[in-house]
Design a protein around this motif. Structure first.
Motif, mmCIF file in Angstrom:
data_model
loop_
_atom_site.group_PDB
_atom_site.id
_atom_site.type_symbol
_atom_site.label_atom_id
_atom_site.label_comp_id
_atom_site.label_asym_id
_atom_site.label_seq_id
_atom_site.Cartn_x
_atom_site.Cartn_y
_atom_site.Cartn_z
ATOM 1 N N ASP A 41 40.506 -1.501 68.670
ATOM 2 C CA ASP A 41 41.429 -2.103 67.716
ATOM 3 C C ASP A 41 41.579 -3.595 68.022
ATOM 4 O OD1 ASP A 41 41.858 0.348 66.537
ATOM 5 O OD2 ASP A 41 43.729 0.731 67.610
ATOM 6 N N VAL A 42 41.902 -4.356 66.980
ATOM 7 C CA VAL A 42 42.144 -5.782 67.108
ATOM 8 C C VAL A 42 43.623 -6.039 66.833
ATOM 9 C CG1 VAL A 42 41.599 -8.066 66.155
ATOM 10 C CG2 VAL A 42 39.789 -6.350 66.392
ATOM 11 N N ALA A 43 44.273 -6.741 67.754
ATOM 12 C CA ALA A 43 45.677 -7.124 67.597
ATOM 13 C C ALA A 43 45.730 -8.596 67.205
ATOM 14 C CB ALA A 43 46.435 -6.892 68.899
ATOM 15 N N VAL A 44 46.530 -8.898 66.205
ATOM 16 C CA VAL A 44 46.584 -10.227 65.596
ATOM 17 C C VAL A 44 48.041 -10.674 65.542
ATOM 18 C CG1 VAL A 44 45.923 -11.561 63.547
ATOM 19 C CG2 VAL A 44 44.665 -9.455 64.119
ATOM 20 N N THR A 45 48.280 -11.978 65.736
ATOM 21 C CA THR A 45 49.652 -12.486 65.648
ATOM 22 C C THR A 45 49.764 -13.601 64.624
ATOM 23 O OG1 THR A 45 50.017 -12.000 67.975
ATOM 24 C CG2 THR A 45 51.596 -13.470 66.921
ATOM 25 N N ILE A 113 32.316 2.760 57.535
ATOM 26 C CA ILE A 113 31.279 2.590 58.547
ATOM 27 C C ILE A 113 31.837 2.404 59.957
ATOM 28 C CG2 ILE A 113 31.077 0.087 58.233
ATOM 29 C CD1 ILE A 113 28.052 2.301 58.790
ATOM 30 N N THR A 114 33.111 1.992 60.075
ATOM 31 C CA THR A 114 33.695 1.754 61.386
ATOM 32 C C THR A 114 35.133 2.258 61.443
ATOM 33 O OG1 THR A 114 34.196 0.097 63.088
ATOM 34 C CG2 THR A 114 34.418 -0.605 60.804
ATOM 35 N N ASP A 115 35.577 2.580 62.661
ATOM 36 C CA ASP A 115 36.964 3.030 62.842
ATOM 37 C C ASP A 115 37.880 1.898 63.285
ATOM 38 O OD1 ASP A 115 36.025 2.710 65.434
ATOM 39 O OD2 ASP A 115 36.697 4.657 66.147
ATOM 40 N N ALA A 116 37.404 0.661 63.235
ATOM 41 C CA ALA A 116 38.200 -0.485 63.660
ATOM 42 C C ALA A 116 39.476 -0.608 62.840
ATOM 43 C CB ALA A 116 37.390 -1.776 63.518
ATOM 44 N N ARG A 117 40.558 -0.943 63.542
ATOM 45 C CA ARG A 117 41.834 -1.224 62.887
ATOM 46 C C ARG A 117 42.254 -2.636 63.246
ATOM 47 N NH1 ARG A 117 46.091 3.024 64.661
ATOM 48 N NH2 ARG A 117 45.424 2.213 66.660
ATOM 49 N N HIS A 118 42.774 -3.360 62.270
ATOM 50 C CA HIS A 118 43.349 -4.675 62.499
ATOM 51 C C HIS A 118 44.858 -4.516 62.381
ATOM 52 C CE1 HIS A 118 39.436 -6.850 61.107
ATOM 53 N NE2 HIS A 118 39.280 -6.177 62.217
ATOM 54 N N LEU A 119 45.550 -4.747 63.486
ATOM 55 C CA LEU A 119 46.998 -4.563 63.564
ATOM 56 C C LEU A 119 47.644 -5.938 63.678
ATOM 57 C CD1 LEU A 119 46.573 -1.739 66.177
ATOM 58 C CD2 LEU A 119 46.985 -1.433 63.738
ATOM 59 N N VAL A 120 48.257 -6.371 62.588
ATOM 60 C CA VAL A 120 48.812 -7.723 62.526
ATOM 61 C C VAL A 120 50.314 -7.658 62.763
ATOM 62 C CG1 VAL A 120 48.975 -9.857 61.189
ATOM 63 C CG2 VAL A 120 47.019 -8.302 60.836
ATOM 64 N N PHE A 121 50.772 -8.513 63.673
ATOM 65 C CA PHE A 121 52.187 -8.605 64.016
ATOM 66 C C PHE A 121 52.691 -9.996 63.636
ATOM 67 C CE2 PHE A 121 50.375 -5.364 66.601
ATOM 68 C CZ PHE A 121 51.340 -4.369 66.646
ATOM 69 N N ARG A 122 54.001 -10.087 63.458
ATOM 70 C CA ARG A 122 54.626 -11.361 63.117
ATOM 71 C C ARG A 122 55.684 -11.691 64.160
ATOM 72 N NH1 ARG A 122 57.054 -13.469 57.371
ATOM 73 N NH2 ARG A 122 58.256 -15.199 58.227
#
Length: 179
Positions: A41-45, A113-122
């Protein structure tokens, strides 16, 4: 219609990417291999200040040989909570520390095609703690007014899907700023 997974085997693996073959049965009864890319997973701020600006990084992505503005982001490590990863990445890449983080938006950029999740936080209460410790991430940082984001998207200055999802959520004001 639901597909049934009967099994899974590894085709290729590294610490960052796993290519898998899934034995799947489609709703019509057809059965065969389906290749899937398993990613962390990718964590984003999205750090927003009182002037309604978001902190962004100007960076080069060598895989696509493109430059663009991105939100701070990185992989969620084993055993790490996504919000902790988002805070860690913000601090390492920008030198700003989030006081609080709350979920902004969840995306699955290529679920076929992928199980990737982008989890965006504020965060609306980041504070400067010093120079970034990660020196290979960006050429510069800038607080960009939310009012400029739509034009930047139209000019393809923002192309990263994780960033696009995050800034569009900000523009939709899904979670209004605190205070």
């Amino acid at each position: 219609m639901r597909w049934t997974v009967h099994g899974e085997r590894s085709l290729y693996e590294t610490p960052w990417v796993r290519l898998r073959a899934l034995d799947v049965e489609q709703p019509d009864g057809t059965r065969g291999d389906y290749h899937v890319v398993r990613l962390r997973d990718v964590a984003v701020t999205a750090a927003v200040d009182r002037e309604r600006r978001v902190l962004m990084m100007w960076r080069h992505r060598f895989v696509t040989d493109t430059w663009g503005w991105e939100l701070p982001m990185g992989l969620v490590e084993d055993g790490e909570q996504p919000d902790a990863a988002a805070g860690r990445e913000l601090e390492e890449e920008t030198g700003w520390r989030a006081g609080s983080l709350r979920p902004l938006v969840h995306a699955e950029p290529a679920a076929g095609i992928t199980d990737a999740r982008h989890l965006v936080f504020r965060t609306d209460d980041a504070r400067w703690i010093g120079a970034p410790t990660e020196r290979n991430e960006s050429d510069r940082l800038e607080w960009i007014p939310l009012s400029r984001l739509a034009g930047m998207i139209a000019r393809r200055e923002i192309v990263s899907s994780a960033t696009l999802v995050g800034v569009m959520a900000l523009l939709l004001d899904i979670i209004p700023s605190a205070g």
